[in-house]
Design a protein around this motif. Structure first.
Motif, PDB file in Angstrom:
ATOM      1  N   ASN B   9      44.721 -21.061  14.630  1.00 60.05           N
ATOM      2  CA  ASN B   9      45.598 -22.028  15.361  1.00 60.05           C
ATOM      3  C   ASN B   9      45.965 -21.702  16.795  1.00 60.05           C
ATOM      4  O   ASN B   9      44.857 -21.393  17.329  1.00 60.05           O
ATOM      5  CB  ASN B   9      46.820 -22.330  14.316  1.00 60.05           C
ATOM      6  CG  ASN B   9      46.630 -22.338  12.943  1.00 60.05           C
ATOM      7  OD1 ASN B   9      45.618 -23.323  12.619  1.00 60.05           O
ATOM      8  ND2 ASN B   9      47.330 -21.980  12.207  1.00 60.05           N
ATOM      9  N   SER B  85      39.871 -21.045  10.355  1.00 61.82           N
ATOM     10  CA  SER B  85      40.924 -21.960   9.761  1.00 61.82           C
ATOM     11  C   SER B  85      41.413 -21.742   8.228  1.00 61.82           C
ATOM     12  O   SER B  85      40.437 -21.505   7.551  1.00 61.82           O
ATOM     13  CB  SER B  85      40.512 -23.339   9.800  1.00 61.82           C
ATOM     14  OG  SER B  85      41.362 -24.320   9.089  1.00 61.82           O
ATOM     15  N   ASN B  87      43.556 -23.791   6.915  1.00 61.55           N
ATOM     16  CA  ASN B  87      43.994 -25.131   6.643  1.00 61.55           C
ATOM     17  C   ASN B  87      42.839 -25.767   5.855  1.00 61.55           C
ATOM     18  O   ASN B  87      41.768 -25.468   5.761  1.00 61.55           O
ATOM     19  CB  ASN B  87      44.380 -25.892   8.051  1.00 61.55           C
ATOM     20  CG  ASN B  87      45.513 -25.303   8.250  1.00 61.55           C
ATOM     21  OD1 ASN B  87      46.357 -24.901   7.702  1.00 61.55           O
ATOM     22  ND2 ASN B  87      45.645 -25.668   9.766  1.00 61.55           N
ATOM     23  N   ASP B  91      44.350 -32.190   6.147  1.00 62.49           N
ATOM     24  CA  ASP B  91      45.461 -32.099   7.129  1.00 62.49           C
ATOM     25  C   ASP B  91      45.153 -33.048   8.412  1.00 62.49           C
ATOM     26  O   ASP B  91      46.240 -33.115   9.109  1.00 62.49           O
ATOM     27  CB  ASP B  91      46.043 -30.722   7.535  1.00 62.49           C
ATOM     28  CG  ASP B  91      46.463 -29.885   6.111  1.00 62.49           C
ATOM     29  OD1 ASP B  91      46.967 -30.599   5.384  1.00 62.49           O
ATOM     30  OD2 ASP B  91      46.494 -28.730   6.342  1.00 62.49           O
TER      31      ASP B  91
END
Lengths: 124, 329
Positions: B9, B85, B87, B91
């Motif tokens: 991020n 990542s 995630n 998303d």
């Protein structure tokens, strides 16, 4: 010489575990004494667990503790998991190694490591 | 070897020489699941967003996971800076436009969406379709990205009291916009073993991802046999029957068996549940690749049957459709 070679190395290390895992898991799933305990599990996750278990039983690197074994099987003990089922798993483990032509004295060592988890698995 | 930087991020994490990515993340108090730290349990699996991770960190992962640059943080000693990542692709959303809508049978809608920018997807993956009020449902991509890089087709089954499907039938119109998530799921075709035999079993709209996979396999020149078993209770639950039959005429290595599990017997249809028919038709599945899409019970039972018939677990790809919730791998 043999003193410096671990059981895991004698068995053939990770390659041996990989060769054994599918054979072992097929035997377990085909065994009517115990396969009901595996009805609801995710097969890919279960195969990873079988691999971790075999790695441990082969004397290889692992992080299993007695507490993990207890927690991991507590729900099955409630469903009636007992010595007869544990015996069946050890029997399938031995049969897997026979099929892979592992010498009898090494099979005995693997079975002994498997056996050492009995009381934790059965929550005693 | 020296210090490497791991981007996550908006953070930059230093990875010391001799440290794994997992060590570095944990040292920076990043919450990442982990257990064995030896590459066995796979709980610390994450994804590289830029470069391919070191091969040693992908040991034991299925070929589709390797293909998507997933790796085990505990086995990864970075050879260069990395962007990672934690995630999930669900998303991230992209806007699309409805360009076609037609019925495949009385309760199956074929919906075609066009993306403003080409989407990086593989036939057999699924996306979440999101209505403007936020209502989301997962649907499998039914077409082949090689033929249509910027359009996506979906089979939407009309469900009794289905909020999303009712709306898609009644109100969604050509020209409307609809948001879709990044493609998810690992049940797709890879052209890495063209001679491997494929068995595909689907129930109901489980045909959608299988159709995409078959289309891509044939497009890639797959040489192994491709066996499709599509099942439903009644004949009305099947669709694209003629199209599938035509495909068997066109490709010698493609076989299609429509299966009906109800009592009524119709000419040209196998009797029984699709996975039972499939398993009894083929004596050994050793070295086959298996795709299972549709009803969760079918997927669950067929996985075990395929494994006991000799297929390796890493060769079984499945997508169980859970009605009303997200499609779960």
């Amino acid at each position: 010489m043999t003193e410096t070679t671990t059981l895991y190395e004698q068995l053939g290390g990770e390659a041996a575990v990989n060769a054994a895992v599918d054979i072992f898991y097929r035997k377990v799933l085909s065994d009517h004494r115990i396969n009901r305990f595996f009805d609801d599990v995710d097969m890919a996750k279960q195969a990873a667990k079988q691999k971790a278990f075999l790695t441990m039983a082969f004397g290889g690197p692992h992080n299993y503790t007695g507490e993990d074994m207890r927690k991991g099987h507590a729900h099955l003990v409630k469903l009636g998991l007992d010595d007869s089922h544990f015996d069946a798993v050890i029997e399938n483990l031995g049969a897997t190694l026979v099929e892979l032509n592992v010498p009898q004295e090494l099979i005995a060592q693997v079975a002994a490591i498997g056996e050492s988890t009995r009381n934790d698995v059965l929550g005693r | 070897m020296s210090l490497k930087t791991i981007k996550l991020n908006d953070r930059e994490i230093a990875c010391q020489e001799d440290d794994s990515v997992l060590d570095a993340l944990l040292r920076d108090n990043i919450d990442i699941p982990n257990n064995c730290r030896k590459g066995v349990c796979q709980s610390c699996m994450i994804r590289s967003l830029d470069n391919a991770p070191p091969a040693a960190s992908q040991k034991g992962l299925t070929d589709v996971l390797q293909h998507q640059n997933y790796f085990l943080a505990c086995l990864c000693y970075p050879e260069q800076d990395m962007t990672i990542s934690l995630n999930k692709p669900k998303d991230f959303f992209t806007e699309t436009t409805v360009i076609d809508k037609k019925l495949l049978n009385s309760d199956m809608l074929l919906l075609t969406l066009k993306c403003s920018t080409p989407l990086d997807y593989y036939a057999g993956q699924f996306v979440n379709l999101k209505r403007h009020d936020g209502l989301q449902r997962s649907y499998s991509i039914a077409n082949n990205h090689l033929l249509n890089p910027d359009s996506l087709t979906f089979h939407i089954r009309k469900l009794k009291d289905g909020l999303f499907s009712e709306w898609a039938y009644q109100e969604l119109a050509v020209g409307d916009t609809l948001d879709i998530s990044d493609p998810q799921g690992l049940c797709y075709y890879l052209p890495n073993q063209l001679d491997q035999n494929l068995m595909l079993i689907g129930t109901g709209s489980g045909l959608a991802p299988l159709l995409g996979i078959i289309s891509e396999a044939l497009h890639q020149g797959h040489r192994g046999d491709i066996h499709l078993f599509h099942g439903s209770r009644e004949i009305e639950g099947l669709y694209l029957i003629e199209e599938m039959q035509q495909l068997t005429q066109q490709y010698q290595n493609f076989y299609y068996t429509p299966c009906l599990s109800s009592e009524t017997l119709a000419n040209g249809f196998a009797k029984g549940r699709a996975h039972d028919v499939a398993m009894s038709n083929i004596p050994s599945l050793k070295d086959w690749r298996i795709y299972l899409c549709g009803h969760p019970d079918m997927v669950h039972q067929a996985k075990r049957q395929a494994f006991l018939k000799g297929s390796a677990i890493q060769n079984i790809y499945a997508d169980a459709f859970h009605v009303g919730t997200a499609s779960v791998k």
